[in-house]
Design an enzyme around this catalytic site. Sequence first.
Site, PDB file in Angstrom:
ATOM      1  N   ASP A   1     -35.353  48.249  39.657  1.00 24.39           N
ATOM      2  CA  ASP A   1     -34.659  49.431  39.117  1.00 24.39           C
ATOM      3  C   ASP A   1     -35.618  50.603  38.915  1.00 24.39           C
ATOM      4  O   ASP A   1     -36.717  50.415  38.382  1.00 24.39           O
ATOM      5  CB  ASP A   1     -34.053  49.107  37.741  1.00 24.39           C
ATOM      6  CG  ASP A   1     -33.143  47.893  37.751  1.00 24.39           C
ATOM      7  OD1 ASP A   1     -33.427  46.951  38.497  1.00 24.39           O
ATOM      8  OD2 ASP A   1     -32.162  47.888  36.986  1.00 24.39           O
TER       9      ASP A   1
ATOM     10  N   HIS B   1     -33.915  53.824  37.937  1.00 18.69           N
ATOM     11  CA  HIS B   1     -33.125  54.488  36.878  1.00 18.69           C
ATOM     12  C   HIS B   1     -33.508  55.935  36.566  1.00 18.69           C
ATOM     13  O   HIS B   1     -33.759  56.285  35.405  1.00 18.69           O
ATOM     14  CB  HIS B   1     -33.195  53.668  35.590  1.00 18.69           C
ATOM     15  CG  HIS B   1     -32.147  52.595  35.530  1.00 18.69           C
ATOM     16  ND1 HIS B   1     -30.799  52.853  35.626  1.00 18.69           N
ATOM     17  CD2 HIS B   1     -32.245  51.243  35.416  1.00 18.69           C
ATOM     18  CE1 HIS B   1     -30.115  51.720  35.555  1.00 18.69           C
ATOM     19  NE2 HIS B   1     -30.975  50.723  35.440  1.00 18.69           N
TER      20      HIS B   1
ATOM     21  N   ASP C   1     -29.942  50.298  41.344  1.00 11.21           N
ATOM     22  CA  ASP C   1     -30.097  51.046  40.091  1.00 11.21           C
ATOM     23  C   ASP C   1     -31.129  52.163  40.223  1.00 11.21           C
ATOM     24  O   ASP C   1     -32.122  52.227  39.486  1.00 11.21           O
ATOM     25  CB  ASP C   1     -30.427  50.112  38.919  1.00 11.21           C
ATOM     26  CG  ASP C   1     -29.176  49.399  38.404  1.00 11.21           C
ATOM     27  OD1 ASP C   1     -28.149  49.419  39.102  1.00 11.21           O
ATOM     28  OD2 ASP C   1     -29.217  48.820  37.303  1.00 11.21           O
TER      29      ASP C   1
ATOM     30  N   ASP D   1     -28.829  56.906  36.826  1.00 11.82           N
ATOM     31  CA  ASP D   1     -28.339  56.662  35.457  1.00 11.82           C
ATOM     32  C   ASP D   1     -29.488  56.447  34.480  1.00 11.82           C
ATOM     33  O   ASP D   1     -30.555  55.972  34.841  1.00 11.82           O
ATOM     34  CB  ASP D   1     -27.396  55.452  35.380  1.00 11.82           C
ATOM     35  CG  ASP D   1     -25.966  55.802  35.791  1.00 11.82           C
ATOM     36  OD1 ASP D   1     -25.623  56.996  35.766  1.00 11.82           O
ATOM     37  OD2 ASP D   1     -25.210  54.883  36.137  1.00 11.82           O
ATOM     38  N   ARG D   2     -29.206  56.817  33.223  1.00 14.25           N
ATOM     39  CA  ARG D   2     -30.160  56.696  32.104  1.00 14.25           C
ATOM     40  C   ARG D   2     -31.291  57.709  32.186  1.00 14.25           C
ATOM     41  O   ARG D   2     -31.376  58.607  31.394  1.00 14.25           O
ATOM     42  CB  ARG D   2     -30.692  55.269  31.975  1.00 14.25           C
ATOM     43  CG  ARG D   2     -29.588  54.274  31.638  1.00 14.25           C
ATOM     44  CD  ARG D   2     -30.156  52.944  31.224  1.00 14.25           C
ATOM     45  NE  ARG D   2     -29.096  52.047  30.804  1.00 14.25           N
ATOM     46  CZ  ARG D   2     -28.573  51.984  29.591  1.00 14.25           C
ATOM     47  NH1 ARG D   2     -29.004  52.798  28.652  1.00 14.25           N
ATOM     48  NH2 ARG D   2     -27.623  51.134  29.304  1.00 14.25           N
TER      49      ARG D   2
ATOM     50  N   ASN E   1     -25.662  47.669  40.185  1.00 10.79           N
ATOM     51  CA  ASN E   1     -24.417  47.855  39.427  1.00 10.79           C
ATOM     52  C   ASN E   1     -24.260  49.292  38.931  1.00 10.79           C
ATOM     53  O   ASN E   1     -23.172  49.697  38.521  1.00 10.79           O
ATOM     54  CB  ASN E   1     -24.364  46.873  38.241  1.00 10.79           C
ATOM     55  CG  ASN E   1     -25.455  47.101  37.231  1.00 10.79           C
ATOM     56  OD1 ASN E   1     -26.640  47.132  37.576  1.00 10.79           O
ATOM     57  ND2 ASN E   1     -25.107  47.277  35.973  1.00 10.79           N
ATOM     58  N   HIS E   2     -25.344  50.095  38.988  1.00  7.24           N
ATOM     59  CA  HIS E   2     -25.226  51.500  38.569  1.00  7.24           C
ATOM     60  C   HIS E   2     -24.904  52.441  39.727  1.00  7.24           C
ATOM     61  O   HIS E   2     -24.808  53.649  39.519  1.00  7.24           O
ATOM     62  CB  HIS E   2     -26.480  51.962  37.825  1.00  7.24           C
ATOM     63  CG  HIS E   2     -26.439  51.564  36.380  1.00  7.24           C
ATOM     64  ND1 HIS E   2     -25.981  52.387  35.376  1.00  7.24           N
ATOM     65  CD2 HIS E   2     -26.767  50.397  35.760  1.00  7.24           C
ATOM     66  CE1 HIS E   2     -26.039  51.762  34.218  1.00  7.24           C
ATOM     67  NE2 HIS E   2     -26.516  50.542  34.426  1.00  7.24           N
TER      68      HIS E   2
ATOM     69  N   HIS F   1     -29.440  42.729  43.818  1.00  5.94           N
ATOM     70  CA  HIS F   1     -29.737  43.403  42.552  1.00  5.94           C
ATOM     71  C   HIS F   1     -29.539  42.475  41.345  1.00  5.94           C
ATOM     72  O   HIS F   1     -30.404  42.356  40.486  1.00  5.94           O
ATOM     73  CB  HIS F   1     -28.873  44.653  42.385  1.00  5.94           C
ATOM     74  CG  HIS F   1     -29.129  45.354  41.089  1.00  5.94           C
ATOM     75  ND1 HIS F   1     -30.290  46.060  40.854  1.00  5.94           N
ATOM     76  CD2 HIS F   1     -28.421  45.404  39.927  1.00  5.94           C
ATOM     77  CE1 HIS F   1     -30.273  46.533  39.617  1.00  5.94           C
ATOM     78  NE2 HIS F   1     -29.154  46.142  39.027  1.00  5.94           N
TER      79      HIS F   1
ATOM     80  N   ARG G   1     -23.727  40.250  29.313  1.00  6.13           N
ATOM     81  CA  ARG G   1     -23.337  41.643  29.578  1.00  6.13           C
ATOM     82  C   ARG G   1     -21.835  41.864  29.495  1.00  6.13           C
ATOM     83  O   ARG G   1     -21.367  42.996  29.550  1.00  6.13           O
ATOM     84  CB  ARG G   1     -23.780  42.059  30.983  1.00  6.13           C
ATOM     85  CG  ARG G   1     -25.273  42.034  31.195  1.00  6.13           C
ATOM     86  CD  ARG G   1     -25.587  42.320  32.645  1.00  6.13           C
ATOM     87  NE  ARG G   1     -26.991  42.065  32.956  1.00  6.13           N
ATOM     88  CZ  ARG G   1     -27.957  42.965  32.898  1.00  6.13           C
ATOM     89  NH1 ARG G   1     -27.672  44.212  32.545  1.00  6.13           N
ATOM     90  NH2 ARG G   1     -29.193  42.654  33.208  1.00  6.13           N
TER      91      ARG G   1
ATOM     92  N   HIS H   1     -32.440  44.211  37.857  1.00  7.81           N
ATOM     93  CA  HIS H   1     -31.313  44.237  36.911  1.00  7.81           C
ATOM     94  C   HIS H   1     -31.662  43.999  35.449  1.00  7.81           C
ATOM     95  O   HIS H   1     -30.869  44.284  34.573  1.00  7.81           O
ATOM     96  CB  HIS H   1     -30.295  43.184  37.387  1.00  7.81           C
ATOM     97  CG  HIS H   1     -28.938  43.230  36.763  1.00  7.81           C
ATOM     98  ND1 HIS H   1     -28.246  44.395  36.531  1.00  7.81           N
ATOM     99  CD2 HIS H   1     -28.098  42.220  36.370  1.00  7.81           C
ATOM    100  CE1 HIS H   1     -27.053  44.109  36.013  1.00  7.81           C
ATOM    101  NE2 HIS H   1     -26.943  42.805  35.901  1.00  7.81           N
TER     102      HIS H   1
END
Length: 489
Positions: A232, A234, A261, A264-265, A293-294, A342, A390, A417
Site C-alpha cells: 500500500d 495510500h 491501495d 485514499d487517506r 480494496n481502496h 492485495h 474488518r 492490506h
Amino acid sequence: MAENERDESHNLEVLERAEALKNKANDLFKGKDYENAVKYYSDAISLNPGNAIYYGNRSLAYLRTECYGYALADATKAIELDKKYIKGYYRRATCNMALGKFKAALRDYETVVKVKPNDKDAKMKYQECNKIVKQKAFERAIASDEHKRSVVDSLDIENMTIEDEYSGPKLENGSVTLKFMKDLMQWYKDQKKLHRKCAYQILVQVKEALSKLPSLVDTILKKTEKITICGDTHGQYFDLLNIFELNGLPSETNPYIFNGDFVDRGSFSVEVILTLFGFKLLYPDHFHLLRGNHETDNMNQIYGFEGEVKAKYTAQMFELFSEVFQWLPLAQCINRKILIMHGGLFSEDGVTLDDIRKIDRNRQPPDSGLMCDLLWSDPQPQNGRSVSKRGVSCQFGPDVTKAFLAENHLDYIIRSHEVKPEGYEVTHETKCVTVFSAPNYCDQMGNKGAYIHLRGSDLQPTFHQFSAVPHPNVKPMAYANTLLQLGMM
C-alpha cells in the site's frame, strides 16, 4: 456477615483493578499505541464485563486500527449493556460509515439527535449522513438506466487547450516519455498541478491498456532478473518518491509490482496514481498495478480520493478514475510459483488459479465471493477461518494457506492490506508474506515501510525497510468525508 463483607470487598477490588486497567489503556490510546490499548481494555472487560464504557473505548481503539468489524461488535455490545450510552451510538455509526453502510449509520445518528436535540455536532452528522443516503439512492436510480456511457465518450481531449501560462510537463505527441515522467515527479514535488488535458490523456490511455489484461496476470522472471514488489502507498507521494530514490526508477531492467491501495487517506493520492499510471504507460510489460480494496467507489467516497479529485480537478474526472480502477487486474502469478494479491485467500476451499482468471472484474466489488476476498481478506495465526476483524470477507489460517498452495502447486503468497510495524511480516510457516509501503501511515502509526526483491534464480523474498520522509503540510484525510474525520476523533 463477615463472608458477605469479604465478598463485597473482593468485588470492589476486582472493579478497582478493572478501572486501573482501563486507565492504563486510555493512556496507551493517547500515546497512539492502539494495539496495546486494545489488550488492556480486553483485560478490563474480562474483570468487569458489564461496563459499557469499556466496550465503547475498545471500539474506538479498534476503529483506529481499521478493525471495523470488531469495532462494530463492541459498539453494539456497549449499547446492549446501556441503552442510554450515547457514545455507543456514535461509535457504531462511525463503524458503519467506515464500512460504507450509510443507512445503518443514519439510524444511529437519528437516535443521538432524538436524545440530544440541541447537540449541534449530532445534528450536523445526521444531516451529512442523510445527504449521502439520498445521493446513493439517486445514483442507484440512474445506474439502472441501461448501461452507463463511459466518460471517455463525452470527452473532447483534442480540443482542450493548454493555456500559455502553464509551464508544466506535457505529453510528447500524446505519449508518455521518460523525460515527461521525470518532469512530472519534479513538478509534483514542487506541489504543482498537472494540466487536466494531460491527466485525461493518461487516464484514457491507461484504461485502454488495463482493459486488455487478464484478471490474473502471469509473469515469468528469468534467472538473472529481479522484480520489486511494493504494498500500500495510500496517497503518500513523498514516500513513493523515496522508494524510487532508494530502489531506482522503474525501467525495463528494474520492474515493479504495486500491490493495490494507491489512493485514499494520504492527501497526495492524485499525484501517486497519475505517477503510477504514467509508468504503466511507459513500461507496460515491466510495471504492474494490482487493484486494492481502496480502488473502489465507496472507499473513495469516504477516505478522501473522491474529494481530492474534485478539489484538484472535477467530478467527471473522478468518474473516469472509477472506470479505470475497475480494469485493474486482481492478482499476479510469478513463475507459476508465487501468487500476489492485495488482500488474501478465500472464504471457501477448492479455489483454483483458473477460477481467479474467470472473474469478471470490470465492476465495483461485491460484498462476498472470490473478488471480494482477493481485495479484503486477512491471515490469522490459528487454523480455520473466522469472521473478519474488518467486517468484510474473512480471516484465514495457516491450514487454509497450505491447502490452497498445494491445490495450485504454488510456493507461497504475497499480500499487503495491513500496516505492519516493520513494514513486512512473514507468517503461516513462511507461506504468507505481507508487505506494506506507507511508512508512518497516516502520520500517526510510526511503522516502517518495506518493499520486496524477488530474483528469478531462487524466488526467495528479500526485504528492504525504509522510514517516512517529510512531506508538505497537508494532513492525511484532508479530503476525507467530514463525518468520518469527526467520528474518528
